[in-house]
Design a protein around this motif. Structure first.
Motif, PDB file in Angstrom:
ATOM      1  N   PHE A   5       0.854  -1.174   0.000  1.00  0.00           N
ATOM      2  CA  PHE A   5       0.000   0.000   0.000  1.00  0.00           C
ATOM      3  C   PHE A   5       0.889   1.221   0.000  1.00  0.00           C
ATOM      4  O   PHE A   5       1.698   1.416   0.890  1.00  0.00           O
ATOM      5  CB  PHE A   5      -0.893  -0.006   1.246  1.00  0.00           C
ATOM      6  N   ARG A   6       0.741   2.022  -1.028  1.00  0.00           N
ATOM      7  CA  ARG A   6       1.583   3.201  -1.149  1.00  0.00           C
ATOM      8  C   ARG A   6       0.750   4.458  -1.005  1.00  0.00           C
ATOM      9  O   ARG A   6      -0.205   4.680  -1.740  1.00  0.00           O
ATOM     10  CB  ARG A   6       2.267   3.194  -2.511  1.00  0.00           C
ATOM     11  N   LEU A   7       1.090   5.286  -0.036  1.00  0.00           N
ATOM     12  CA  LEU A   7       0.393   6.548   0.159  1.00  0.00           C
ATOM     13  C   LEU A   7       0.859   7.556  -0.877  1.00  0.00           C
ATOM     14  O   LEU A   7       2.030   7.569  -1.246  1.00  0.00           O
ATOM     15  CB  LEU A   7       0.681   7.101   1.560  1.00  0.00           C
ATOM     16  N   PRO A   8      -0.038   8.402  -1.335  1.00  0.00           N
ATOM     17  CA  PRO A   8       0.393   9.428  -2.286  1.00  0.00           C
ATOM     18  C   PRO A   8       1.322  10.425  -1.599  1.00  0.00           C
ATOM     19  O   PRO A   8       1.238  10.649  -0.394  1.00  0.00           O
ATOM     20  CB  PRO A   8      -0.912  10.101  -2.713  1.00  0.00           C
ATOM     21  N   THR A   9       2.187  11.028  -2.367  1.00  0.00           N
ATOM     22  CA  THR A   9       3.152  11.985  -1.840  1.00  0.00           C
ATOM     23  C   THR A   9       2.545  13.382  -1.855  1.00  0.00           C
ATOM     24  O   THR A   9       1.975  13.817  -2.854  1.00  0.00           O
ATOM     25  CB  THR A   9       4.429  11.976  -2.705  1.00  0.00           C
ATOM     26  N   ILE A  10       2.703  14.073  -0.739  1.00  0.00           N
ATOM     27  CA  ILE A  10       2.159  15.424  -0.614  1.00  0.00           C
ATOM     28  C   ILE A  10       3.154  16.426  -1.188  1.00  0.00           C
ATOM     29  O   ILE A  10       4.345  16.353  -0.924  1.00  0.00           O
ATOM     30  CB  ILE A  10       1.850  15.751   0.854  1.00  0.00           C
ATOM     31  N   ASP A  11       2.643  17.358  -1.977  1.00  0.00           N
ATOM     32  CA  ASP A  11       3.443  18.469  -2.468  1.00  0.00           C
ATOM     33  C   ASP A  11       3.550  19.473  -1.318  1.00  0.00           C
ATOM     34  O   ASP A  11       2.603  20.194  -1.004  1.00  0.00           O
ATOM     35  CB  ASP A  11       2.773  19.104  -3.689  1.00  0.00           C
ATOM     36  N   LYS A  12       4.704  19.500  -0.678  1.00  0.00           N
ATOM     37  CA  LYS A  12       4.875  20.291   0.546  1.00  0.00           C
ATOM     38  C   LYS A  12       4.657  21.775   0.327  1.00  0.00           C
ATOM     39  O   LYS A  12       3.965  22.432   1.104  1.00  0.00           O
ATOM     40  CB  LYS A  12       6.256  20.036   1.147  1.00  0.00           C
ATOM     41  N   ASP A  13       5.239  22.328  -0.726  1.00  0.00           N
ATOM     42  CA  ASP A  13       5.127  23.769  -0.968  1.00  0.00           C
ATOM     43  C   ASP A  13       3.693  24.178  -1.296  1.00  0.00           C
ATOM     44  O   ASP A  13       3.179  25.155  -0.752  1.00  0.00           O
ATOM     45  CB  ASP A  13       6.062  24.208  -2.092  1.00  0.00           C
ATOM     46  N   ALA A  14       3.049  23.433  -2.168  1.00  0.00           N
ATOM     47  CA  ALA A  14       1.678  23.768  -2.562  1.00  0.00           C
ATOM     48  C   ALA A  14       0.716  23.593  -1.389  1.00  0.00           C
ATOM     49  O   ALA A  14      -0.206  24.399  -1.211  1.00  0.00           O
ATOM     50  CB  ALA A  14       1.239  22.903  -3.736  1.00  0.00           C
ATOM     51  N   THR A  15       0.934  22.581  -0.574  1.00  0.00           N
ATOM     52  CA  THR A  15       0.094  22.360   0.598  1.00  0.00           C
ATOM     53  C   THR A  15       0.288  23.480   1.613  1.00  0.00           C
ATOM     54  O   THR A  15      -0.678  24.012   2.163  1.00  0.00           O
ATOM     55  CB  THR A  15       0.404  20.991   1.236  1.00  0.00           C
ATOM     56  N   ILE A 139      -7.371  20.195   2.295  1.00  0.00           N
ATOM     57  CA  ILE A 139      -6.838  21.090   1.261  1.00  0.00           C
ATOM     58  C   ILE A 139      -5.413  20.697   0.873  1.00  0.00           C
ATOM     59  O   ILE A 139      -4.705  21.480   0.254  1.00  0.00           O
ATOM     60  CB  ILE A 139      -6.893  22.567   1.716  1.00  0.00           C
ATOM     61  N   GLU A 140      -4.997  19.494   1.248  1.00  0.00           N
ATOM     62  CA  GLU A 140      -3.646  19.066   0.913  1.00  0.00           C
ATOM     63  C   GLU A 140      -3.524  18.878  -0.602  1.00  0.00           C
ATOM     64  O   GLU A 140      -4.509  18.600  -1.284  1.00  0.00           O
ATOM     65  CB  GLU A 140      -3.277  17.774   1.655  1.00  0.00           C
ATOM     66  N   VAL A 141      -2.329  19.067  -1.102  1.00  0.00           N
ATOM     67  CA  VAL A 141      -2.068  18.937  -2.540  1.00  0.00           C
ATOM     68  C   VAL A 141      -1.088  17.776  -2.711  1.00  0.00           C
ATOM     69  O   VAL A 141      -0.062  17.719  -2.055  1.00  0.00           O
ATOM     70  CB  VAL A 141      -1.461  20.234  -3.113  1.00  0.00           C
ATOM     71  N   TYR A 142      -1.438  16.844  -3.595  1.00  0.00           N
ATOM     72  CA  TYR A 142      -0.616  15.664  -3.817  1.00  0.00           C
ATOM     73  C   TYR A 142       0.174  15.780  -5.104  1.00  0.00           C
ATOM     74  O   TYR A 142      -0.265  16.429  -6.054  1.00  0.00           O
ATOM     75  CB  TYR A 142      -1.493  14.401  -3.881  1.00  0.00           C
ATOM     76  N   LEU A 143       1.331  15.147  -5.126  1.00  0.00           N
ATOM     77  CA  LEU A 143       2.117  15.049  -6.345  1.00  0.00           C
ATOM     78  C   LEU A 143       1.547  13.903  -7.182  1.00  0.00           C
ATOM     79  O   LEU A 143       1.216  12.845  -6.661  1.00  0.00           O
ATOM     80  CB  LEU A 143       3.580  14.754  -6.024  1.00  0.00           C
ATOM     81  N   GLU A 144       1.470  14.142  -8.485  1.00  0.00           N
ATOM     82  CA  GLU A 144       1.051  13.077  -9.394  1.00  0.00           C
ATOM     83  C   GLU A 144       2.244  12.178  -9.647  1.00  0.00           C
ATOM     84  O   GLU A 144       3.364  12.481  -9.313  1.00  0.00           O
ATOM     85  CB  GLU A 144       0.533  13.675 -10.699  1.00  0.00           C
ATOM     86  N   GLU A 145       1.994  11.062 -10.274  1.00  0.00           N
ATOM     87  CA  GLU A 145       3.060  10.100 -10.582  1.00  0.00           C
ATOM     88  C   GLU A 145       4.183  10.739 -11.388  1.00  0.00           C
ATOM     89  O   GLU A 145       5.332  10.408 -11.244  1.00  0.00           O
ATOM     90  CB  GLU A 145       2.491   8.901 -11.344  1.00  0.00           C
ATOM     91  N   SER A 146       3.838  11.694 -12.247  1.00  0.00           N
ATOM     92  CA  SER A 146       4.857  12.323 -13.087  1.00  0.00           C
ATOM     93  C   SER A 146       5.664  13.366 -12.330  1.00  0.00           C
ATOM     94  O   SER A 146       6.605  13.922 -12.862  1.00  0.00           O
ATOM     95  CB  SER A 146       4.184  12.984 -14.297  1.00  0.00           C
ATOM     96  N   GLY A 147       5.249  13.642 -11.049  1.00  0.00           N
ATOM     97  CA  GLY A 147       5.991  14.602 -10.239  1.00  0.00           C
ATOM     98  C   GLY A 147       5.371  15.978 -10.197  1.00  0.00           C
ATOM     99  O   GLY A 147       5.891  16.875  -9.580  1.00  0.00           O
ATOM    100  N   GLU A 148       4.216  16.147 -10.871  1.00  0.00           N
ATOM    101  CA  GLU A 148       3.545  17.431 -10.857  1.00  0.00           C
ATOM    102  C   GLU A 148       2.465  17.447  -9.797  1.00  0.00           C
ATOM    103  O   GLU A 148       1.907  16.421  -9.466  1.00  0.00           O
ATOM    104  CB  GLU A 148       2.924  17.711 -12.234  1.00  0.00           C
ATOM    105  N   ALA A 149       2.177  18.619  -9.273  1.00  0.00           N
ATOM    106  CA  ALA A 149       1.142  18.757  -8.244  1.00  0.00           C
ATOM    107  C   ALA A 149      -0.238  18.617  -8.860  1.00  0.00           C
ATOM    108  O   ALA A 149      -0.467  19.022  -9.985  1.00  0.00           O
ATOM    109  CB  ALA A 149       1.264  20.098  -7.545  1.00  0.00           C
ATOM    110  N   SER A 150      -1.158  18.042  -8.075  1.00  0.00           N
ATOM    111  CA  SER A 150      -2.542  17.929  -8.530  1.00  0.00           C
ATOM    112  C   SER A 150      -3.468  18.659  -7.599  1.00  0.00           C
ATOM    113  O   SER A 150      -3.241  18.870  -6.469  1.00  0.00           O
ATOM    114  CB  SER A 150      -2.968  16.474  -8.592  1.00  0.00           C
TER     115      SER A 150
END
Length: 150
Positions: A5-15, A139-150
């Protein structure tokens, strides 16, 4: 056979930016002056025929309705932020309230000196509080698989 089980990665700056925007909005809502929505008073008189449904709305009524709706939304938002902050730990809550939830602009160094903790510890606690608030407020923002924020 083991499941992974892999948790999505949070985009720290955008969050962090999203939480900062919400806290800024909270501060602005505290300062909002509801008197801006006063009805316009003119010296002109008009005869206005009623609508077929006999419904008639004056600018005063429209202003009153708009003011009530805005005030309700403002109070709901303020309450939502306060409930979210109250879910934080004592130190996190103390930092968030002193730094962001008062009407006066306060700097970080003033807060950590007032609380009596080191600068490094202050920023660690503040960072953790930001991510918790983002998750609580959804309101957290996650990184997509390609490394971009979603």
């Amino acid at each position: 056979m083991q499941m992974s089980f892999r948790l999505p990665t949070i985009d720290k700056d955008a969050t962090r930016d999203a939480v900062d925007r919400e806290l800024g909005k909270y501060r602005m809502y505290l300062l909002m002056d509801p008197e801006e929505n006063e009805p316009k008073i003119t010296s002109q008189f008009k005869l206005v025929a009623s609508a077929p449904s006999n419904a008639f709305h004056s600018t005063t009524e429209d202003t009153a309705i708009r003011r009530i709706d805005q005030e309700r939304k403002r109070q709901e938002f303020i309450s939502k932020i306060q409930r979210a902050v109250n879910r934080l730990s004592y130190q996190e809550r103390e930092i968030m309230i002193k730094r962001y939830l008062t009407e006066d602009e306060v700097y970080d160094y003033e807060v950590y000196n007032d609380i009596g903790i080191s600068e490094r510890k202050y920023y660690r606690i503040k960072s953790r509080a930001f991510y918790k608030l983002a998750l609580i407020l959804k309101i957290e923002v996650y990184l997509e698989e390609s490394g971009e924020a979603s």
